[in-house]
Design an enzyme around this catalytic site. Sequence first.
Site, PDB file in Angstrom:
ATOM      1  N   GLU A 274       0.872  -1.178   0.000  1.00 27.13           N
ATOM      2  CA  GLU A 274       0.000   0.000   0.000  1.00 27.13           C
ATOM      3  C   GLU A 274       0.904   1.222   0.000  1.00 27.13           C
ATOM      4  OE1 GLU A 274      -3.028  -0.281  -0.565  1.00 27.13           O
ATOM      5  OE2 GLU A 274      -3.194  -2.423  -0.261  1.00 27.13           O
TER       6      GLU A 274
ATOM      7  N   CYS B  47      -1.709   9.303   2.714  1.00 25.57           N
ATOM      8  CA  CYS B  47      -1.305   8.727   1.422  1.00 25.57           C
ATOM      9  C   CYS B  47      -2.335   8.980   0.339  1.00 25.57           C
ATOM     10  CB  CYS B  47      -1.021   7.237   1.570  1.00 25.57           C
ATOM     11  SG  CYS B  47      -2.433   6.267   2.149  1.00 25.57           S
TER      12      CYS B  47
END
Length: 492
Positions: free
Chosen positions: A241, A275
């Site tokens: 991720e 993110c």
Amino acid sequence: MIDHDQTIDDQATTNQATTGSNKPLSTITTIEQLQKKFSRMQTLSRHQPITDWATRESQLDNLEALLSDNQKNLAKAISADFGHRSESETQFAELFPSFTGISHAKKHGKAWMKTRRVSISALYMPAHNEIQPQPLGVVGIMVPWNYPLYLAIGPMIDALTAGNRVMIKMSEAAPKFAEAFAKAVAHYFSPDMVCVVLGEVDIAEAFSKLPFDHLLYTGSTAVGKKVMAAAAPNLTPVTLELGGKSPVIVLDDVNLENAVNRVMMGKTLNAGQTCIAPDYVLIQRQYHKRFISLAKEWMQKHYPNIGNNQDYSHIINDDQFKRVAGYLQKLPEDRVQPLTDVEASLDTRLMPPVVVTDPETDSDVMQEEIFAPILPLMDYETLDDAIRFINERPRPLALYVFGNNERDVEKVRTHTVSGGVCINEVILHVAQHDMPFGGVGHSGMGAYHGKAGFERLSHMKPVFVQSKLNGMNLLLPPYGELFKKGMALLLK
């Protein structure tokens, strides 16, 4: 609390791999301890696989109790690491999705783990096909510093629901939280079920080289490449991720006030250290001044007196602050538009948000993941231009589009590839437990959350069950006329 319903063998061997006393080793701080603990957990995963729902549910209960009993303490530890991190943000962005994720897994996990029938070609009937979910064994989780609670808990939910044992490497950039989390885990879990690993980069490197049954890493693309390379010799499957530059496209029929409201929410949450934060905005030049004006009004409304505002978080450490400040120093002054009257301060690591108008595409703010409250505004003439701009760059973790023209929105959806998409919203797709979350290309590999996470961290074993009455013997040699006629029909 610790699950005391262990087998006699489990209890008797729990104290192996200790610090030299009879105290079970729940927290790892050296490479030697790390290797011994992994070997112990791997052996248990092979000899005592967790195949029943009652045990898995009890681990989720433990995780829920850990959060419920320690949420104040954990939020304070996160704030201490950041210099200041809004407790309300921790509640909204970390605790809330963690609690709802646990609830979702407890509601559906028993059904997910059942062996399920799947269709079979009529040619093979009356045999049937099944898929049997099984625990992988030991799952490694590498946690970043920006959301250290949720990005530990989220993967833990999926790993425990799938019946795995878990080793978690906490980020060295958030040491106070790491210590607090390790103590909490030691109280609520058997050290042979969940183990926390602390330490610097050398420990992280050793962690990534262990032959886990699955390794899940959340962090930068650059480090993600190193993690994948470290896992490769063991053929350890990885879920990465990562981050990247998540764009926003603002269409020309947009409600600009709504778009600014949502983009600024996403850019200021955790001071941009997210993110899937909006990284830059593609918006026609005629709307730039109005966007900046609305953004200033938004800041005054939602973060008044930002220099002393307890709702606004700070940059995690000096290195990150200097990195981002360096991006701004390289830009022409007339391109940087402050949204408040407060200047950034290295002493407190307070960085108020700014807008950067039309930065050069080779500038740091357009080449690097910003991870701070800096928002570039880029001009585009046609929607095709905006789509082309995005497609010429690495595929992002998230893409956001604001507008009402369904044809244009659909064009963006179908002509771009990204980890996830929000329409007239940002970030909230990460909290949807019925959808997978993950990146693509440079923004990641694999997805998890909810059922997708359960299946990612399970072995979905295919099983073919033959019937007592079947015609397979007709296909054995010697191949006579009956076989040839049958093949003639099948191969048409």
